[in-house]
Design a protein around this motif. Sequence first.
Motif, PDB file in Angstrom:
ATOM      1  N   GLN A  91       0.890  -1.265   0.001  1.00  0.00           N
ATOM      2  CA  GLN A  91       0.062   0.079   0.071  1.00  0.00           C
ATOM      3  C   GLN A  91       0.835   1.336  -0.119  1.00  0.00           C
ATOM      4  O   GLN A  91       0.214   2.302  -0.286  1.00  0.00           O
ATOM      5  CB  GLN A  91      -1.035   0.107   1.251  1.00  0.00           C
ATOM      6  N   LEU A  92       2.139   0.959   0.102  1.00  0.00           N
ATOM      7  CA  LEU A  92       3.196   2.365   0.258  1.00  0.00           C
ATOM      8  C   LEU A  92       3.906   2.653  -1.128  1.00  0.00           C
ATOM      9  O   LEU A  92       4.509   3.549  -1.104  1.00  0.00           O
ATOM     10  CB  LEU A  92       3.938   2.045   1.328  1.00  0.00           C
ATOM     11  N   GLU A  93       3.489   1.680  -1.924  1.00  0.00           N
ATOM     12  CA  GLU A  93       4.387   1.919  -3.228  1.00  0.00           C
ATOM     13  C   GLU A  93       3.774   3.459  -4.158  1.00  0.00           C
ATOM     14  O   GLU A  93       2.634   3.566  -4.328  1.00  0.00           O
ATOM     15  CB  GLU A  93       3.947   0.739  -4.287  1.00  0.00           C
ATOM     16  N   GLY A  94       4.897   4.228  -3.933  1.00  0.00           N
ATOM     17  CA  GLY A  94       4.555   5.617  -4.833  1.00  0.00           C
ATOM     18  C   GLY A  94       3.872   6.299  -4.111  1.00  0.00           C
ATOM     19  O   GLY A  94       3.554   7.556  -4.407  1.00  0.00           O
ATOM     20  N   VAL A  95       3.699   6.441  -2.645  1.00  0.00           N
ATOM     21  CA  VAL A  95       3.028   6.940  -1.857  1.00  0.00           C
ATOM     22  C   VAL A  95       4.137   7.532  -0.664  1.00  0.00           C
ATOM     23  O   VAL A  95       4.682   6.808  -0.080  1.00  0.00           O
ATOM     24  CB  VAL A  95       1.822   6.365  -1.010  1.00  0.00           C
ATOM     25  N   PRO A  96       4.142   8.903  -0.546  1.00  0.00           N
ATOM     26  CA  PRO A  96       5.067   9.372   0.372  1.00  0.00           C
ATOM     27  C   PRO A  96       4.532   9.049   2.103  1.00  0.00           C
ATOM     28  O   PRO A  96       3.421   8.749   2.093  1.00  0.00           O
ATOM     29  CB  PRO A  96       4.887  10.988   0.548  1.00  0.00           C
ATOM     30  N   SER A  97       5.519   8.628   2.832  1.00  0.00           N
ATOM     31  CA  SER A  97       4.708   8.028   3.946  1.00  0.00           C
ATOM     32  C   SER A  97       4.143   8.763   4.819  1.00  0.00           C
ATOM     33  O   SER A  97       3.188   8.632   5.582  1.00  0.00           O
ATOM     34  CB  SER A  97       6.183   7.543   5.070  1.00  0.00           C
ATOM     35  N   SER A  98       4.215  10.171   4.700  1.00  0.00           N
ATOM     36  CA  SER A  98       3.370  11.471   5.568  1.00  0.00           C
ATOM     37  C   SER A  98       1.991  11.175   5.008  1.00  0.00           C
ATOM     38  O   SER A  98       1.058  11.391   5.733  1.00  0.00           O
ATOM     39  CB  SER A  98       3.884  12.746   5.375  1.00  0.00           C
ATOM     40  N   ASP A  99       1.924  11.082   3.833  1.00  0.00           N
ATOM     41  CA  ASP A  99       0.372  10.878   3.157  1.00  0.00           C
ATOM     42  C   ASP A  99       0.065   9.482   3.672  1.00  0.00           C
ATOM     43  O   ASP A  99      -1.239   9.415   3.972  1.00  0.00           O
ATOM     44  CB  ASP A  99       0.393  11.033   1.555  1.00  0.00           C
ATOM     45  N   ALA A 100       0.686   8.443   3.618  1.00  0.00           N
ATOM     46  CA  ALA A 100       0.384   7.153   4.000  1.00  0.00           C
ATOM     47  C   ALA A 100      -0.187   7.093   5.367  1.00  0.00           C
ATOM     48  O   ALA A 100      -1.277   6.570   5.727  1.00  0.00           O
ATOM     49  CB  ALA A 100       1.449   6.044   3.650  1.00  0.00           C
ATOM     50  N   ALA A 101       0.611   7.776   6.435  1.00  0.00           N
ATOM     51  CA  ALA A 101       0.159   7.930   7.571  1.00  0.00           C
ATOM     52  C   ALA A 101      -1.150   8.541   7.942  1.00  0.00           C
ATOM     53  O   ALA A 101      -1.976   8.260   8.615  1.00  0.00           O
ATOM     54  CB  ALA A 101       1.326   8.730   8.261  1.00  0.00           C
ATOM     55  N   LEU A 102      -1.581   9.849   7.181  1.00  0.00           N
ATOM     56  CA  LEU A 102      -2.741  10.380   7.305  1.00  0.00           C
ATOM     57  C   LEU A 102      -3.847   9.569   6.778  1.00  0.00           C
ATOM     58  O   LEU A 102      -5.060   9.409   7.276  1.00  0.00           O
ATOM     59  CB  LEU A 102      -2.622  11.884   6.721  1.00  0.00           C
ATOM     60  N   THR A 103      -3.552   8.869   5.745  1.00  0.00           N
ATOM     61  CA  THR A 103      -4.604   7.802   5.061  1.00  0.00           C
ATOM     62  C   THR A 103      -4.952   6.630   5.846  1.00  0.00           C
ATOM     63  O   THR A 103      -6.092   6.156   6.313  1.00  0.00           O
ATOM     64  CB  THR A 103      -3.960   7.197   3.876  1.00  0.00           C
ATOM     65  N   LEU A 104      -3.850   6.266   6.657  1.00  0.00           N
ATOM     66  CA  LEU A 104      -4.057   5.175   7.704  1.00  0.00           C
ATOM     67  C   LEU A 104      -4.956   5.425   8.893  1.00  0.00           C
ATOM     68  O   LEU A 104      -5.879   4.984   9.348  1.00  0.00           O
ATOM     69  CB  LEU A 104      -2.673   4.552   8.320  1.00  0.00           C
ATOM     70  N   LEU A 105      -4.704   6.815   9.212  1.00  0.00           N
ATOM     71  CA  LEU A 105      -5.613   7.587  10.455  1.00  0.00           C
ATOM     72  C   LEU A 105      -7.039   7.655  10.099  1.00  0.00           C
ATOM     73  O   LEU A 105      -7.671   7.340  10.840  1.00  0.00           O
ATOM     74  CB  LEU A 105      -4.976   8.650  10.967  1.00  0.00           C
ATOM     75  N   ARG A 106      -7.043   7.867   8.706  1.00  0.00           N
ATOM     76  CA  ARG A 106      -8.563   8.239   8.372  1.00  0.00           C
ATOM     77  C   ARG A 106      -9.082   6.921   8.337  1.00  0.00           C
ATOM     78  O   ARG A 106     -10.285   6.893   8.662  1.00  0.00           O
ATOM     79  CB  ARG A 106      -8.471   9.014   7.046  1.00  0.00           C
ATOM     80  N   HIS A 107      -8.570   5.924   7.905  1.00  0.00           N
ATOM     81  CA  HIS A 107      -9.148   4.557   7.737  1.00  0.00           C
ATOM     82  C   HIS A 107      -9.732   4.092   9.218  1.00  0.00           C
ATOM     83  O   HIS A 107     -10.632   3.527   9.369  1.00  0.00           O
ATOM     84  CB  HIS A 107      -7.875   3.557   7.021  1.00  0.00           C
ATOM     85  N   ALA A 108      -8.759   4.241  10.062  1.00  0.00           N
ATOM     86  CA  ALA A 108      -9.093   3.724  11.410  1.00  0.00           C
ATOM     87  C   ALA A 108     -10.279   4.757  11.994  1.00  0.00           C
ATOM     88  O   ALA A 108     -11.014   4.058  12.882  1.00  0.00           O
ATOM     89  CB  ALA A 108      -7.739   3.867  12.294  1.00  0.00           C
TER      90      ALA A 108
END
Length: 699
Positions: A396-413
């Motif tokens: 799920q992190l391919e091509g995605v900055p870690s900062s954006d992925a962290a925000l997305t993960l928080l939204r999913h939770a």
Amino acid sequence: MTSTTDPSPQRPQSGTAIDQPLPSLPVAIFQADRDGRLTAANSAFRVLALGGDVPSPRTTPWSNAHPADRHAAELAWREAVEAEGDFVVEFRVWHRDGRLLWVRVNASPVRDDLGRLEGYAGVAVDDTETVGKHLLLERLLGVVEPSADAVVILDRNGAPVYTNQTARVLFGVDDAVDLIRDPSVRSLLQTIRDQMPRELLVSSETSQWSGEVGFRGPDGLERILDVDLVIHRDHQGVIEYWGGVIRDVTARNHLQSELIRQATHDGLTGLPNRILLLRTTADALDRIRGTRGHVALLFLDLDKLKDVNDNAGHDVGDALLAQVANRVAHATRPADVIARIGGDEFVVLCNGSIDEHSALELAERIRLALSGKIMIRGVEVELTVSVGVALADSAQLEGVPSSDAALTLLRHADAAMYTAKRRGRSRVELYTEAMRAANVEQRELAAELERALANEELRLAYQPIIATHSGRVIGAEALLRWDHPTRGRLLPAQFLHLANESGAIVPIGDWVISRACQDTRAWLAAGLVEKTFSVHVNISPRQLQEGTFVERVLAVVRSMDLAPSQLTMDVDEQTLHEGQGASTRALQALRRFGVRLALDDFGVGVSSLTALRECAADVLKLDGTVARGLGANGDDDPIVRAIIQLAHALDMQVVAEWVTSADQLSRLRMLGCDMVQGYLLGEPIAAEAFAARSRRTVG
């Protein structure tokens, strides 16, 4: 004096002029008698000290000096004559080119053959540069000596040349020379030397270096010193001196650390806040790139914390949050990170090895730890929590900055947590693909809602409000509808939460107020409604928090030529509490201008009476769930009667909502209810259809 070139201070021949035999010497030479009157002066002296003038018989060497310096020169001359010693004086002279020069005069006694003082012979030199440097040094010392920064100058061998008062206090010595004897200072100097880049020590040019070093002072405390160092070298590259400005930054660094801690931690619980959580989550996601590992976020939301604050007070609520933080810490693993990101929201970042099964197991353990009755400051609180779980893997992190992925993960939770709340609270839900699809749909709907107002897709439907005893239409509630181009007509429950989240509720709300007032003006102009008619508009907390909300509402009322009382603002208990004091102040400001206020959905909140006390209103709208059983049985009669009597005692009118049967209407009329609203009396309809039915009465 036997020869004009004889340097011995013997009596010169009578009438000898010193400038005659030495006309080409650049040295300014003069001779004066005991009274200080010039007896001879060469041209160099006349140019330097006398401005080029030929001395008169009464001219003194300092006759052309600055007025402020003449008296001091005269006194110095008298003291020299009385002591029959050397004469030395400095004074200022204005040069012909406009420069102010400093002239230094040195003279020795001239004695006669019997050794008696007859006069003086001496020289004058231009001392402007030397005096200027001396004055500059004095001024620099005047600034440096009382400075709050320590200033130290050492010679090439490390021996102290100068230290100011701050340096002596910092190092605990009374004199600069004591520095070299103090072992802590020697250790500091060695530390600085060891910390400096090697290239600066071997360089042949003057170098500068800045850095921070540790130092244990004479008080035994460990300090952090900020050092600005200059290594000055001569033209051959040999070190001439070391100079440094040293600043004790211990308190500043501690303050910065504390400010950083406050910016990244929750003030109540001491846990990391949202900023630090996202940063830590991004770091954790970075570590699993290219691996088979997972990162999990557990989003916790305390159920009904607001009720605790309202009923027991915020001090009890704060103590509860601290207790929750402690319980979560005991339920999680040592490597997990716990954060508080909102009033009643906690997030757990699961570090280390984690998978779906272990994440759900941990979430359930936390839920059980936060379930049940808990005693807080003598108040028993029923505690439950809803937990949402979301996981991310390397794919799920391919091509995605870690900062954006962290925000997305928080939204999913967060989305999983809201699903848990919708499904009954006090449960754990895992973020799934179905939730993702629903989130995508909601995001698309939110984007379309942003354009709905510009595309004229929003409509208002009006439900009549009827006077119970006369049956006349005395008001209407404006209800928002969205005619979606592909989904058909959408009700507020389907999209209004998106408007609140995005902020689109503000322009939409302004449009609703403007449109409702415009339709009301049209009905009044056509004589379709009475002058006492008032249109009801629902207001959200986000609107009330706008600083110019009151001014905008009043501007609309004036532009439509309406009386302020012909507009009624409907607000519920949640709106009052979410906006805190700002909402109440805005509403009361509108009420002072004559706009009517209605307390909506009364009877369903846990603190409706508190809202009634805190916000003065003109109308109380009785929620349909309270009066739903009227007419079928008499169980609700005492409750409804008490509410109506309470409202009348507070000089408020009562509107009963959701009236669906004739028996219910009859009972409300008998209990003294002022107005009614519901499908029995009229469904929400467009403005044109409402105008046609506006004179309908209830039989």
